[in-house]
Design an enzyme around this catalytic site. Structure first.
Site, short mmCIF file in Angstrom:
data_model
loop_
_atom_site.label_atom_id
_atom_site.label_comp_id
_atom_site.label_asym_id
_atom_site.label_seq_id
_atom_site.Cartn_x
_atom_site.Cartn_y
_atom_site.Cartn_z
CG HIS A 232 -0.06 0.05 2.33
ND1 HIS A 232 0.51 -0.93 3.18
CD2 HIS A 232 0.18 1.45 3.39
CE1 HIS A 232 1.22 -0.53 4.24
NE2 HIS A 232 0.78 0.83 4.36
CG ASP A 234 1.82 5.01 4.66
OD1 ASP A 234 1.40 3.86 4.66
OD2 ASP A 234 2.84 5.14 5.24
CG HIS A 289 5.32 1.03 2.58
ND1 HIS A 289 4.61 2.19 1.99
CD2 HIS A 289 4.46 0.90 3.80
CE1 HIS A 289 3.82 2.82 2.81
NE2 HIS A 289 3.68 1.94 3.96
NE ARG A 299 9.40 -5.26 11.04
CZ ARG A 299 8.58 -4.32 10.64
NH1 ARG A 299 7.03 -4.89 10.32
NH2 ARG A 299 8.91 -3.23 10.06
C1 LIG Z 1 -4.97 8.10 9.04
C2 LIG Z 1 -5.17 7.02 8.52
C3 LIG Z 1 -4.03 6.07 7.42
C4 LIG Z 1 -4.45 4.81 7.36
C5 LIG Z 1 -6.18 4.85 7.60
C6 LIG Z 1 -6.11 5.99 8.51
C7 LIG Z 1 -5.82 5.14 10.13
C8 LIG Z 1 -4.99 3.94 9.69
C9 LIG Z 1 -3.82 3.98 8.70
C10 LIG Z 1 -3.47 2.74 8.17
C11 LIG Z 1 -2.27 2.18 9.17
C12 LIG Z 1 -1.94 0.93 8.39
C13 LIG Z 1 -1.76 1.06 6.93
C14 LIG Z 1 -3.04 1.56 6.37
C15 LIG Z 1 -2.88 1.65 4.89
C16 LIG Z 1 -4.20 0.96 6.89
O1 LIG Z 1 -4.74 0.03 6.70
O2 LIG Z 1 -4.49 1.79 8.01
C17 LIG Z 1 -2.93 3.07 6.70
C18 LIG Z 1 -4.10 3.96 6.36
C19 LIG Z 1 -3.62 4.79 5.17
O3 LIG Z 1 -2.49 5.25 5.26
O4 LIG Z 1 -4.41 4.68 4.00
O1 LIG Z 2 5.25 -2.33 9.76
C1 LIG Z 2 5.61 -1.76 9.07
O2 LIG Z 2 6.79 -1.95 8.69
C2 LIG Z 2 4.66 -1.19 8.23
C3 LIG Z 2 3.78 -0.43 8.73
C4 LIG Z 2 3.06 0.42 7.54
O3 LIG Z 2 3.12 0.49 6.68
C5 LIG Z 2 2.01 1.22 8.19
O4 LIG Z 2 1.45 1.21 9.38
O5 LIG Z 2 1.45 2.24 7.45
FE LIG Z 3 1.98 1.87 5.48
#
Ligand SMILES: C=C1C[C@]23C[C@H]1CC[C@H]2[C@@]12CCC[C@@](C)(C(=O)O1)[C@H]2[C@@H]3C(=O)O
Ligand SMILES: O=C(O)CCC(=O)C(=O)O
Ligand SMILES: [Fe+2]
Length: 375
Positions: A232, A234, A289, A299
């Site tokens: 994905h 961010d 990533h 981890r």
């Molecule tokens: C502020 C954010 C950004 C979110 C959604 C919301 C709260 C949690 C974040 C994450 C964190 C983990 C990867 C991701 C891809 C996910 O699944 O939740 C992120 C997502 C994004 O960056 O799109």
């Molecule tokens: O755990 C990781 O190394 C990546 C986590 C991540 O990509 C995220 O929280 O957006």
């Molecule tokens: Fe991420």
């Protein structure tokens, strides 16, 4: 404490579509629902860059007088880098790691007391993007917006303050660091505070919005077939990631494939997110990533997801849109963008794109189509 973000988005990951939440430590074999195909749905080759010599992800020393230029170069070529001498105390990194370990070591039924609401985004559960995949990820997460107090109380009814204090201190320190880094990145593009409305040093970088995501990747009986967190980008300006001593983060690099980011003691990983991609008109592309898992080690990672204040519209800064080029993206606020991501995931960035004819990098257009592109 991360500032609150308007709740315009719902990832709804606890709707598991027939999948089941597991207590990972009871699984001695990989259930089929966690077994992914060897080549991911992007068609990207899985695994590392093979035997070819791979350039390492850049490491930038924030005390280096050339830090701004080095950061600019890393953003353009990698969309990511690691930093050292960031002045986040080692003690605080250790504290947030143990707070997170303490949370994820609770029995599943106890963690579920702080489960994410069906229409909410904070709390315990699979990664919010899980709902876009038919296979389950070998990880669990805890998402924080604003205060974690309510959820912490549910997890540890008589002993929740220590967790809240650590999260608050960590968020405060991250907010300052993220503000400083974003301004170094903008500076490297020649953007000054007259060009854009983002929190600056005068106000201590406050008013920005942010989320904190605690990620846990338990040791996995069949790591080659599992995925910790699927590929994905961010939805942020930038993300600051602290990983414990166990590697697993991989970046996708054009022409090379997946490159592992080795944990650097006391270092932090910085990722360019989709909003910086938009703001820089694609000059600093957001980095794809993912996180992989391993057989023996648990981890943990902590992601600080940094965005602009709630009402600020992000669009390509005119200074970076050179003559003969067009802005590639329409203005969008963080909450609107999160809503688009929650609905369309991988297509979010192209859905806010204005001119599909322009080249991806920097918006170079061909004279024949320039008239049809909005300015
Ligand atoms: C502020 C954010 C950004 C979110 C959604 C919301 C709260 C949690 C974040 C994450 C964190 C983990 C990867 C991701 C891809 C996910 O699944 O939740 C992120 C997502 C994004 O960056 O799109
Ligand atoms: O755990 C990781 O190394 C990546 C986590 C991540 O990509 C995220 O929280 O957006
Ligand atoms: Fe991420």
């Amino acid at each position: 404490m991360p500032a609150r973000l308007p709740g315009a988005f719902k990832f709804n990951p606890l709707r598991l579509h027939g999948k089941q939440l597991h207590d990972f430590c009871t699984l001695k074999e990989l259930p089929e629902t966690y077994a992914w195909e060897p080549v991911d749905c992007h068609g990207h080759h899985s695994g590392d860059c093979g035997t070819t010599r791979v350039e390492p992800v850049p490491v930038v020393d924030l005390y280096d007088p050339n830090a701004e230029r080095l950061i600019g170069h890393a953003c353009k070529t990698w969309g990511a880098f690691q930093i050292i001498n960031h002045e986040i105390p080692r003690r605080l990194l250790d504290d947030v790691e143990s707070a997170s370990r303490r949370l994820f070591s609770l029995p599943l039924r106890q963690k579920l007391r702080a489960a994410r609401d069906p229409d909410g985004v904070t709390g315990y559960g699979p990664a919010p993007i899980s709902s876009f995949f038919s296979k389950q990820m070998w990880s669990e997460g805890f998402t924080i917006f604003g205060s974690p107090l309510e959820h912490a109380r549910q997890l540890w009814p008589s002993n929740y303050m220590r967790f809240c204090d650590i999260i608050e201190e960590y968020s405060r320190e991250m907010q300052r660091l993220a503000g400083k880094l974003v301004w170094l990145m903008l500076g490297s593009l020649g953007i000054t505070k007259e060009d854009i409305q983002l929190p600056g040093p005068e106000a201590g970088y406050r008013e920005a919005s942010a989320a904190l995501q605690l990620n846990s990747y338990p040791a996995c009986p069949d790591p080659d077939r599992a995925v910790g967190l699927a590929a994905h980008t961010d939805s942020t300006l930038i993300t600051i990631l602290h990983q414990n001593g166990t590697g697993g983060l991989q970046l996708f690099r054009e022409g090379c494939g997946w490159v592992t980011v080795p944990p650097l003691a006391g270092g932090l990983v910085i990722n360019v997110g989709d909003l910086l991609h938009i703001l820089s008109n694609g000059l600093y592309p957001s980095v794809l990533h993912r996180a992989m898992v391993n057989r023996t080690r648990h981890r943990l990672s902590v992601a600080y997801l940094y965005g602009p204040p709630r009402d600020v519209l992000i669009s390509p800064v005119s200074k970076v849109v050179e003559p003969g080029r067009v802005p590639l993206y329409r203005p969008v606020s963080w909450s609107e963008y999160l809503g688009i991501k929650a609905k369309h995931f991988r297509n979010a960035l192209s859905l806010v794109r204005l001119c599909s004819h322009a080249h991806a990098n920097g918006g170079v257009i061909d004279a024949n189509v320039s008239d049809s592109c909005a300015r």
